[in-house]
Design a protein around this motif. Structure first.
Motif, short mmCIF file in Angstrom:
data_model
loop_
_atom_site.label_atom_id
_atom_site.label_comp_id
_atom_site.label_asym_id
_atom_site.label_seq_id
_atom_site.Cartn_x
_atom_site.Cartn_y
_atom_site.Cartn_z
N GLU A 103 0.83 -1.20 0.00
CA GLU A 103 0.00 0.00 0.00
C GLU A 103 0.87 1.26 0.00
O GLU A 103 0.58 2.24 -0.68
CB GLU A 103 -0.94 -0.01 1.21
N LEU A 107 1.09 4.45 -2.58
CA LEU A 107 1.08 5.86 -2.20
C LEU A 107 2.28 6.58 -2.81
O LEU A 107 2.18 7.72 -3.26
CB LEU A 107 1.10 6.00 -0.67
N PHE A 120 -8.75 4.31 -2.03
CA PHE A 120 -8.57 3.11 -1.22
C PHE A 120 -9.95 2.53 -0.90
O PHE A 120 -10.68 3.10 -0.10
CB PHE A 120 -7.84 3.44 0.08
N HIS A 123 -8.09 -0.24 3.48
CA HIS A 123 -6.64 -0.10 3.65
C HIS A 123 -6.13 -0.72 4.93
O HIS A 123 -6.85 -0.78 5.93
CB HIS A 123 -6.22 1.37 3.57
N LEU A 127 -4.87 5.36 8.86
CA LEU A 127 -5.55 6.49 8.25
C LEU A 127 -4.64 7.71 8.30
O LEU A 127 -4.65 8.57 7.42
CB LEU A 127 -6.86 6.76 9.01
N ASP A 129 -1.41 7.80 7.94
CA ASP A 129 -0.52 7.76 6.78
C ASP A 129 -1.22 8.31 5.54
O ASP A 129 -0.67 9.09 4.78
CB ASP A 129 -0.05 6.33 6.51
N LEU A 130 -2.44 7.85 5.37
CA LEU A 130 -3.22 8.30 4.22
C LEU A 130 -3.37 9.83 4.24
O LEU A 130 -3.18 10.50 3.22
CB LEU A 130 -4.61 7.66 4.26
N TYR A 133 -0.21 11.64 3.26
CA TYR A 133 0.18 11.55 1.84
C TYR A 133 -0.66 12.43 0.93
O TYR A 133 -0.43 12.49 -0.27
CB TYR A 133 0.12 10.10 1.38
N GLN A 134 -1.66 13.08 1.52
CA GLN A 134 -2.49 13.92 0.66
C GLN A 134 -1.72 15.09 0.06
O GLN A 134 -2.15 15.67 -0.94
CB GLN A 134 -3.69 14.46 1.46
N ILE A 139 -6.45 11.76 -2.41
CA ILE A 139 -6.66 10.43 -1.86
C ILE A 139 -8.10 10.32 -1.35
O ILE A 139 -8.58 11.23 -0.68
CB ILE A 139 -5.67 10.14 -0.71
N CYS A 141 -10.83 7.67 0.64
CA CYS A 141 -11.05 6.38 1.27
C CYS A 141 -12.54 6.06 1.27
O CYS A 141 -13.36 6.93 1.01
CB CYS A 141 -10.45 6.32 2.67
N ILE A 150 -9.84 14.01 5.35
CA ILE A 150 -9.55 13.28 4.12
C ILE A 150 -10.87 13.03 3.39
O ILE A 150 -11.91 12.89 4.03
CB ILE A 150 -8.84 11.94 4.43
#
Lengths: 319, 319
Positions: A103, A107, A120, A123, A127, A129-130, A133-134, A139, A141, A150
Motif C-alpha cells: 500500500e 502511495l 482506497f 486499507h 488512516l 498515513d493516508l 500523503y495527501q 486520496i 477512502c 480526508i
DNA sequence: TTAATTTCTGGAACGCGTTTCAGGTCAAGT
DNA sequence: ACTTGACCTGAAACGCGTTCCAGAAATTAA
C-alpha cells in the motif's frame, strides 16, 4: 516520428503542430491544412506519455483493493468505472492484500505522479498515513474517516445494522454468530457491527460465535464447520455477505443439520436466490462518489444510506 | 524538485544521481552517500511518468472488456491480475461496450504508448483490425483466432459443448432453448455452440427458442418470460452463465410453471447453489496466460480445456 | 614499467509534447 | 493617420529521468 519531425516536414514549428493537434485557436487555415496533410501521410499519433509528462496529469486513477474476490470491491469498481469512463479517466487496479508495504508503494507511486488520484476501497495502513500523503495527490477512502481530514465516500451503516439486529431480536434468536471480514480491532465496520449488536441485544456478541477473516462462500462454509466442531449451535448467523451466508447454509445442509436463520449483506445474487434478508450497502453509488471526490480539489466526506432488505420470506432451509 | 536539483545540491551530475537511484554499478561510495543524503533530506522521489517516457515502457497493460457485470470478465481480470502483480505490471480497465469507436480509441492509445500491451477479453471490431494494430504493440485476444496471426489465450470449448449436449440428449430433451451473449453472426463462441448442438442433435437449434444479448440474471429471467409469452415451452435451457440459468429458473418458479432442465456455464456460485450442470471455462487460467502473452515478444496461441461439470443431481426445481 | 582494464563521472543528447513569450501582420476603431 | 487588439508563428524553455560517449583516474596484468 515525433512532433518535431512533423514540424520539419510540414514547414511549420512544433508549437504550431501542437496547436493543430489540439485544435487550438490562432492557427491559419494554411498551416492547419499543411500540418494535417503531413500527419495523415505519415500516420502520426502523439505520444501519450510525453503529453502526460508535459501536462503533469495522467488521467489515471489508482484503485487499491485488498483482494478481488469479494463483491464489495467489484461493486465499487463498477461504480468508479461508470463514472470514470465518461469523464475520460481510466482506472488502474492495485491489489494490496492489506499488505502495508504494498500500500505504501502505491502511495509513493501517487507521489511519483503515476496516478492523478488514488482511491482506497479499504486499507491496511493507518488512516494517518493516508492523511499525510495527501500532500502528494488526491486520496479518497471508502469508510467514515471520523475526524481525519480526508475525502471519503462511504455507506452509513449503523441504521441498517440496527434494523437487521432488531429484526433478528424479533425472531427471538439468542445465539447470533457473527462472521466478519476483519477483526473488531482492525476494522471500523466490524466495530460498528458490534456496537449495533450490543445496542439491540444489550450485551456484546459472543466471542465463541465470532469468526473473522471470512470473505468467500468457501469461508462461510468453513465457518459453519468451525462453529459446529466447537459445539456451537447458533440460531442465527449474521454474515458480511450473502455468498458467505450461502456457504454456511450449505455446510448445514450437507451434514443434515438444521440451518440457522441467516442474514447476509451486499444484496448478492445468492441472497436473492435463497431469499436471505440482506443489507444493501449501495456500493455502486459509493464508487461513483469516490471517483467524483478523487478528481475534485475539495476534501470532503459524502455518505449514502444502506438498506436492510427483508425479502418475502419463504423457507430458506430447503435445497 | 527533480533529479537535476538533486544533482546540483549533491555536487554530482544527474547521470550519477540516476545511477544511485537505480543502484547501478560505477558509482563511488562517496558519490552514493552524498546523493543519498540529499535525496533523503529533500524527500525526493523520481517522477514515474518521466521515467516511463524515457524508457518507453509504462508497465501498464490495458484490458478491454465489453462490460463489467459478467463474471466472464471478472474471472479473466482476476487471472490477469494474479499474474501481473508479481511481475510488476498494473492493469488498466478499459470498458468498451462493444463500441467500435471506443475500441479503436484504445488501440490508438496503444500506439500512443499509453500501454505496453493490450488484452481484448472480447472485441467488437474485426480481428483484422486487431491484427493490423500489432505493429504498434503487443495485442492479445481471448478466443481462437483461426488463421490470423495474433497472440491468443482461449478456452477450447468444443469438447465440453459436445459433452453438455450429449448429456442433454441422454436426458431425452427435444426443445432446447439457447441463450447467448451475442448472435451467431457476431461471435465465434456462439457459432461453436450451434455447431456442437447440430453435431449432437442432427439439426440446427430452433430460432424460436434462441435468445441473444443475454448477460445477467435479469436477462435470464426476461428470456424465460419471452419464451413463455411466445408460447415456447422448452424442456431444456442451455445458457451462457449459471446466473442466467438461475434467472430463467426464477421466472418459472415465480409463475408456478414447471422449470425446464438447465445447463449453465462459468461454474458460478449460483450454479453451485442450484446444483446446475455447468461448463467451467477456466477463465482464471486464461487471464494468466493472456498476461504472459501480453508481455512476451512471441506471437502465439495457447488454449486450455473447458470442462462440463455434472454435479450430484438433486432436484433443481425447488425453491 | 608499460599496456590493458576497470572504475568513476559528467556533458549532452534523447524520449516527446506543451507552453510561454516575443515579434510580426493585419483589420477595425477613433 | 494612429492606436488598439486580435491573429499567427516559432524559438526556446519546460516537464524529468535515462543513457551514450568521452575522458580521467585508479587497478591489474604482463
Amino acid at each position: 516520428m515525433n512532433i518535431h519531425d512533423i514540424a520539419k516536414l510540414s514547414g511549420y514549428s512544433a508549437a504550431t503542430v501542437s496547436r493543430v493537434i489540439n485544435c487550438r485557436k490562432y492557427v491559419s487555415d494554411n498551416a492547419k491544412l499543411a500540418v494535417q496533410k503531413v500527419i495523415k501521410e505519415y500516420d502520426y499519433v502523439p505520444n501519450d506519455v510525453a503529453r502526460d509528462l508535459s501536462k503533469g496529469k495522467t488521467h489515471n486513477i489508482g484503485v487499491v483493493m485488498p483482494h478481488t474476490k469479494h463483491p464489495y470491491y467489484t461493486g465499487i469498481i463498477n461504480g468508479i468505472m461508470d463514472a470514470a469512463f465518461p469523464a475520460g479517466y481510466r482506472i488502474v487496479l492495485l491489489p494490496s492484500m492489506y499488505n502495508a508495504d504494498v500500500e505504501m508503494n502505491y502511495l509513493n507511486r501517487l507521489r511519483r505522479k503515476a496516478y492523478d488520484a488514488i482511491i482506497f476501497t479499504s486499507h491496511g495502513i493507518s488512516l494517518e498515513d493516508l492523511v499525510n500523503y495527501q500532500t502528494y495527490g488526491s486520496i479518497v477512502c471508502c469508510h467514515d474517516p471520523g475526524n481525519y481530514k480526508i475525502s471519503a465516500a462511504y455507506t452509513e451503516r449503523i441504521d441498517s445494522y440496527l434494523a437487521a439486529f432488531k429484526w433478528a431480536k424479533e425472531q427471538n434468536v439468542h445465539d447470533v454468530s457473527i462472521l466478519l471480514s476483519r477483526d473488531f480491532t482492525l476494522s471500523a465496520t466490524s466495530q460498528l457491527t458490534r456496537k449495533a449488536f450490543s445496542d439491540v441485544f444489550g450485551h456484546a456478541p459472543s466471542n465463541d460465535l465470532l469468526r473473522t477473516g471470512i470473505v468467500t462462500y468457501e469461508d462461510g462454509y468453513a465457518s459453519a464447520r468451525s462453529l459446529h466442531e466447537n459445539n456451537q449451535t447458533p440460531d442465527m448467523i449474521f454474515s458480511n455477505g450473502d455468498d458467505i451466508a450461502a456457504g454456511a447454509r450449505q455446510f448445514y445442509l450437507d451434514n443434515n443439520l438444521p440451518v440457522p436463520m441467516l442474514i447476509g449483506q451486499e444484496n448478492q445474487l445468492s441472497g436473492q436466490l435463497l431469499n436471505l434478508p440482506t443489507i444493501d450497502h449501495n456500493f455502486h453509488e459509493i464508487g461513483r462518489l469516490a471517483f467524483e471526490l478523487a478528481i475534485s480539489d475539495e476534501t470532503k466526506q459524502v455518505s449514502v444510506e444502506s438498506k436492510f432488505i427483508l425479502r418475502n420470506q419463504k423457507d430458506c432451509s430447503d435445497s
